[in-house]
Design an enzyme around this catalytic site. Structure first.
Site, short mmCIF file in Angstrom:
data_model
loop_
_atom_site.label_atom_id
_atom_site.label_comp_id
_atom_site.label_asym_id
_atom_site.label_seq_id
_atom_site.Cartn_x
_atom_site.Cartn_y
_atom_site.Cartn_z
N VAL A 11 0.65 -1.15 -0.09
CA VAL A 11 -0.03 -0.10 -0.09
C VAL A 11 0.78 1.36 -0.01
CG1 VAL A 11 -1.64 1.30 1.19
CG2 VAL A 11 -1.82 -1.13 1.06
N CYS A 266 -6.10 -9.10 1.88
CA CYS A 266 -7.16 -8.24 2.39
C CYS A 266 -8.45 -9.10 2.84
CB CYS A 266 -7.73 -7.36 1.31
SG CYS A 266 -6.20 -6.23 1.07
#
Length: 449
Positions: A11, A266
């Site tokens: 990220v 995720c």
């Protein structure tokens, strides 16, 4: 704008690079000295299409830099993104120790107004904890410095992260401060040139939005996998069912491809974390518990099919069998092996006594960290086929969509393909002389008649 991104993992690196690409001065910070030195040399620690080129260009043009010196980076930056990991704890809750450690470090370093942005996926209420951690450090220093905390969850798909960041479906900003909201809008304005997709809301709603989105998508995937399993029992074709229900605009076609279960960094983590958050509020989120259980079972469907077809009924029913695997990463266009279905499937095959050979375009290095020498690997997808009793497809890489079926047939001991991603047309494979066992497309009849 001067930006600091703390955490140079998936990220953080993507976000920092894309902010630099839009003209900002970005410092990416990480505690891993080896990773930072590698990034300075242009060594990218993850595989993401297009990322390396952007990193190299923005470093050359002086907008992107890398350091382990968090104090200096924070002092130079107005906006400080926290993009460190939030791994699941033993009880499924998100581990916030890295987020809060960074918050404390910011509090120790800041010398003027700072915007502190939670970019990591964090539970509802994390911004409050970050605010307290920073305030405590300022109090220890005996200084009163203004700061604001923002929730700005990421919505990046691995394999398409650059496009997702540069051309987002939406950007969610959670803040209670009008001035800070305007600064964040300015920061993201470069990505809103065609239309405004920036949504502002209160902080807790922004934190919840990320978890709710991933939980919804995980639920949709799991529902379709359950329908596929029922199709196998009832003699229906799940791909026809997908077309039939996906044409309903209220449902749509996205995330309705049946397979061997979801994985990655995720969905598994966020489903667990949201269920744990609900538990802490004395709410029994039974749907998410069912999603998690069903997904765990789905990862065994393919190995169960292989054992049923090739097993000999002994303690090690696949002893003496060699299985060729195409696809190791949890999805195509990434090397990510976190919670990948391939891990469950291959471990099950090894437990059943099989020898396993594997190919993946990008994930072999990561797979070796998981399996070591327990399986063999090749960078050529056909080299693992000679003498194999079956070909098993786990990840839907484009390289596997139109293979040389004549070559496959000539190399395998049996013309047998187990397809966990339904890449091929069953009728064509049968005409080619293969026994083809996909997911939800091979039912033998109606079990309930």
């Amino acid at each position: 704008m001067k930006i600091c991104v703390i955490g140079s993992g998936y990220v953080g690196l993507v976000a920092g690079t894309c902010f630099a690409e839009s003209g900002n001065n970005v410092i990416c910070v990480d505690v891993d000295q080896e990773k930072i030195e590698g990034l300075k040399r242009g060594v990218i620690p993850i595989y993401e299409p297009g990322l390396k080129e952007l990193v190299l260009r923005n470093c050359e043009e002086g907008r992107l830099s890398f350091t382990t010196d968090l104090d200096a980076a924070v002092k130079e930056s107005l906006v400080n993104f926290i993009a460190v990991g939030t791994p699941p704890g033993a009880d499924g809750s998100a581990d916030l120790q890295y987020v809060l450690n960074v918050a404390r470090s910011i509090g120790q370093a800041m010398d003027g107004f700072k915007i502190i942005v939670d970019k990591s996926t964090v539970p509802v209420g994390t911004a409050d904890k970050v605010r307290i951690a920073v305030a405590e450090e300022l109090a220890k220093r005996g200084v009163d410095i203004e700061f604001d905390v923002v929730s700005n969850p990421e919505f990046l798909k691995e394999g398409a992260a650059i496009d997702d960041f540069m051309k987002p479906d939406r950007v969610v900003i959670g803040t209670d401060n009008v001035r800070t909201a305007e600064i964040m809008k300015e920061l993201y304005s470069a990505f809103m040139r065609k239309s405004n997709r920036l949504i502002t809301m209160d902080i807790r709603s922004a934190e919840m939005t990320k978890y709710a989105a991933n939980a919804m998508l995980a639920t949709k995937i799991t529902f379709m996998n359950q329908i596929a399993n029922l199709c196998d029992l009832m003699g229906a074709d799940v791909m026809a069912v997908r077309e039939g229900i996906g044409s309903d605009s209220r449902i749509g076609y996205d995330f309705l491809f049946p397979g061997v279960g979801y994985g990655g960094s995720c969905f598994p983590k966020d489903v667990k974390a949201l269920a744990k958050t609900a538990e802490e509020c004395d709410y029994d989120f039974i749907l998410l518990k069912a999603v998690e259980e069903a997904n765990t079972r789905q990862k065994r469907v393919l190995s169960d099919k292989i054992a049923a077809r090739l097993g000999n009924g002994e303690a090690k029913p696949l002893a003496g069998k060699t299985i060729a695997i195409w696809g190791l990463s949890f999805k195509p266009r990434t090397d990510d092996m976190r919670d990948a279905p391939s891990v469950t499937i291959i471990n099950a095959l090894l437990e059943l006594g099989a020898q396993v050979r594997a190919h993946d375009p990008e994930a072999i290095k990561e797979a070796k960290k998981v399996f070591g020498e327990r399986i063999s690997y090749s960078h050529n997808q056909y080299e693992i086929l000679p003498g194999a009793d079956a070909l098993v497809i786990i990840t839907e890489w484009n390289e596997y969509r139109n293979p040389d079926f004549d070559r496959i047939k000539s190399l395998l001991v049996n013309p047998l393909i187990f397809d966990g991603r339904n890449l091929y047309q069953p009728n064509r494979l049968r005409l080619e002389g293969f026994e083809y066992l996909p997911i939800g497309r091979n039912g033998k009849g109606a079990c309930c008649e």
